[in-house]
Scaffold this motif. Structure first.
Motif, PDB file in Angstrom:
ATOM      1  N   GLU A   1       0.838  -1.208   0.000  1.00 55.84           N
ATOM      2  CA  GLU A   1       0.000   0.000   0.000  1.00 55.84           C
ATOM      3  C   GLU A   1       0.869   1.254   0.000  1.00 55.84           C
ATOM      4  O   GLU A   1       0.661   2.178  -0.801  1.00 55.84           O
ATOM      5  CB  GLU A   1      -0.926  -0.003   1.214  1.00 55.84           C
TER       6      GLU A   1
ATOM      7  N   ASN B   1       1.409   3.875  -3.266  1.00 54.00           N
ATOM      8  CA  ASN B   1       1.116   5.307  -3.151  1.00 54.00           C
ATOM      9  C   ASN B   1       2.303   6.140  -3.623  1.00 54.00           C
ATOM     10  O   ASN B   1       2.119   7.170  -4.282  1.00 54.00           O
ATOM     11  CB  ASN B   1       0.755   5.677  -1.712  1.00 54.00           C
TER      12      ASN B   1
ATOM     13  N   SER C   1      -2.527   1.814  -7.806  1.00 52.32           N
ATOM     14  CA  SER C   1      -3.302   1.187  -6.728  1.00 52.32           C
ATOM     15  C   SER C   1      -2.524   0.024  -6.117  1.00 52.32           C
ATOM     16  O   SER C   1      -1.636  -0.552  -6.760  1.00 52.32           O
ATOM     17  CB  SER C   1      -4.643   0.684  -7.260  1.00 52.32           C
ATOM     18  N   ARG C   2      -2.860  -0.321  -4.888  1.00 55.84           N
ATOM     19  CA  ARG C   2      -2.214  -1.440  -4.227  1.00 55.84           C
ATOM     20  C   ARG C   2      -2.481  -2.734  -4.978  1.00 55.84           C
ATOM     21  O   ARG C   2      -1.593  -3.559  -5.163  1.00 55.84           O
ATOM     22  CB  ARG C   2      -2.668  -1.582  -2.770  1.00 55.84           C
TER      23      ARG C   2
END
Length: 64
Positions: free
Chosen positions: A21, A25, A30-31
């Motif tokens: 995560e 970022n 997106s994760r």
């Protein structure tokens, strides 16, 4: 993506003590997308590859 590259991504990210995560970022995706890259089910595009190798300190010639 070759297995050695995937394992390098995972080990470098963990060396920096970043979760998927947090790292996603930093590189602007997106994760779930980054998780797929680590799993080898998706390949990053050129710009995302540049961001990944830059943030993880991987030499571009070692990426090939």
């Amino acid at each position: 993506m070759k297995t050695i590259k995937r394992s390098r991504l995972i080990s470098r990210r963990k060396e920096k003590k970043l979760t998927q995560e947090e790292f996603s970022n930093i590189i602007g995706c997106s994760r779930s997308h980054y998780a797929c890259i680590e799993l080898g089910t998706k390949d990053p595009g050129f710009k995302l590859t540049e961001k990944i190798i830059s943030e993880l300190g991987i030499d571009v010639k070692d990426w090939r």
